[in-house]
Design an enzyme around this catalytic site. Sequence first.
Site, PDB file in Angstrom:
ATOM      1  N   LYS A  22       0.930  -1.050   0.013  1.00 23.12           N
ATOM      2  CA  LYS A  22       0.063   0.061  -0.249  1.00 23.12           C
ATOM      3  C   LYS A  22       0.988   1.408  -0.001  1.00 23.12           C
ATOM      4  O   LYS A  22       0.621   2.003  -0.751  1.00 23.12           O
ATOM      5  CB  LYS A  22      -0.868   0.032   1.350  1.00 23.12           C
ATOM      6  CG  LYS A  22      -1.838   1.397   1.389  1.00 23.12           C
ATOM      7  CD  LYS A  22      -2.398   1.422   2.768  1.00 23.12           C
ATOM      8  CE  LYS A  22      -1.666   2.072   3.572  1.00 23.12           C
ATOM      9  NZ  LYS A  22      -2.212   2.998   4.857  1.00 23.12           N
ATOM     10  N   CYS A 119      -5.622   7.972   9.419  1.00 21.54           N
ATOM     11  CA  CYS A 119      -5.659   7.653  10.695  1.00 21.54           C
ATOM     12  C   CYS A 119      -5.596   8.565  11.995  1.00 21.54           C
ATOM     13  O   CYS A 119      -4.977   9.513  11.586  1.00 21.54           O
ATOM     14  CB  CYS A 119      -4.426   6.495  11.003  1.00 21.54           C
ATOM     15  SG  CYS A 119      -4.789   4.911  10.189  1.00 21.54           S
ATOM     16  N   ASP A 307       4.833   0.602  12.167  1.00 18.30           N
ATOM     17  CA  ASP A 307       3.589  -0.023  11.588  1.00 18.30           C
ATOM     18  C   ASP A 307       3.416  -1.257  11.972  1.00 18.30           C
ATOM     19  O   ASP A 307       2.557  -1.921  11.617  1.00 18.30           O
ATOM     20  CB  ASP A 307       3.515   0.191  10.091  1.00 18.30           C
ATOM     21  CG  ASP A 307       3.131   1.434   9.639  1.00 18.30           C
ATOM     22  OD1 ASP A 307       2.485   2.256  10.264  1.00 18.30           O
ATOM     23  OD2 ASP A 307       3.049   1.504   8.238  1.00 18.30           O
TER      24      ASP A 307
END
Length: 420
Positions: A22, A119, A307
Site C-alpha cells: 500500500k 488515521c 507499523d
Amino acid sequence: MDKIVIKGGQALHGEVQASGAKNAALPILASALLADGTSTYRNVPALADVATMLKVLRTMGCDAERDSETTDVCRVGVNGHITPEAPYDLVKTMRASVLVLGPLVARFGRARVSMPGGCAIGARPIDQHLKGLKALGADIHLTEGYVEATAKQLKGGTVNFDVITVTGTENVMMAAVLAKGRTLMENCAREPEVEELAKVLNKMGARIEGAGTSSITIEGVDGLKPVEHAILPDRIEAGTLLVAAAISGGDVLVKRVVPEHMDALVEKLREAGCTITTEGSGLRCKAPQRLDAVNITTTEHPGFPTDMQAQLMALMSVSQGTSVISENIFENRFMHVPELHRLGADITIQGPTAVVKGVKGLSGAPVMATDLRASASLILAGLRAEGRTDVSRVYHLDRGYERLERKLSALGADIRREKA
C-alpha cells in the site's frame, strides 16, 4: 458496517502470498500525474486507500481505474486537462492524498490540496512537505483548510528535512524531478517504498540517485513518459502474517516478499524464539507454543517499523516475561491497549513506553478497532484468545490489508467477516 469474528486456538499452517505494498502504491499512483499518457501498474492491492487515491485522481480529470474487481492491475491516464485540486471530502479520509501536491505544482504550476486526514495517530503534520516545496521555489499559502501552491517553474535547490518524513521525502522528490537544475535532499527517509518510487520515476525518465539513503540527488528533466511497473510486496502485511504464525504457535510460509526489507522484524521474532528461514522469495515462521518476551523500540527504517508495533504488542501480551515497547515515531499510537486489556492483556502505558507483562492466555471479547494497525493487532490477539472475539469498525483494516480474514482462514484460522 462489518466486523471480524474469530474463534481462537487454532495453530496456523500452510502458505500465503503477500499482496502489493500500500505504502508504495499510493505515491506511485500519484506519480502518474507527472506524464501525459497512460501508466499501467500491476500487483496493486485492492484496498480502501487505493480506491480513494484513484478517486482523487479521477476528481482531477484523470482516467484512473482498476481493470476489474478481481485483478491487481490499475491504469492511470493523464492528459493536459487537469483540475489541480484534491477536495476535502476525499483527502479527509486518507492523509496520503497529499502526495498529489508535489506532482501537481511541478507539472501544472499550481495545486490546491486540502489539509490531510486519515488515521487518528497523532498530529502527523505536513510542514516538511511545504518546506521542501518552498525550497524549490513554490509560493505556498494556507487558505480555508487548503494548501495552495503555485510556481511557474520549480528550480532545483537544497532541502534539509528537520525530521525524517516518508511522504515528505516522496512529495518533494516527485516535485524535484521536473525542477530546473539539481536538487539535493538531506535527512531523507530510507524506507523501501521511497526507493521503489524513485525506481518508477527513473523508469519514466527522471534522474534520481541515492534513494534508499539519507541523501538523494535529483537532476531535473524537461518531461517524463508513462510507465509500466509491478508494485513491490507489502512488508507490513507480510510481517503481520508472520506474527500470526508466531502468536498461534504455527508454521507458515509467507511467499513473494523481499526478505531484506524485514530484517528488523525477523531479528525480534528470532530473539523471541521463532525459527525463521528464507525459502526463495519467501519467509517461513515456525513458532513454539509460547515465546519469550523481547523489547522493541520503533525507529525509522532500517530500524523496527512503527507499523508493526501494535502487532508485536499482541504477541508480547502472551509471551513469557516482561516486554518494554517504546514508540518513537508517532504519539498516540497505543490506542489498541485498552482493547487488548478487554481480552486479558496486562499492559501499562508510561508516556511513549508500554510495559507488557506476558499472560498465559487471553479470553475472547468484543473489541473495537481504532486505526489500521490496531485492527490487525486485535485480530492477532483474537487468534490466540480462548473463545470468541468480535472486532468491530474493521473499515480501518480494509484501508491497509487485502482480505486479511480470507488469508488467515486459508491457513486454518476460524475467522469470518459478518455484518455488525
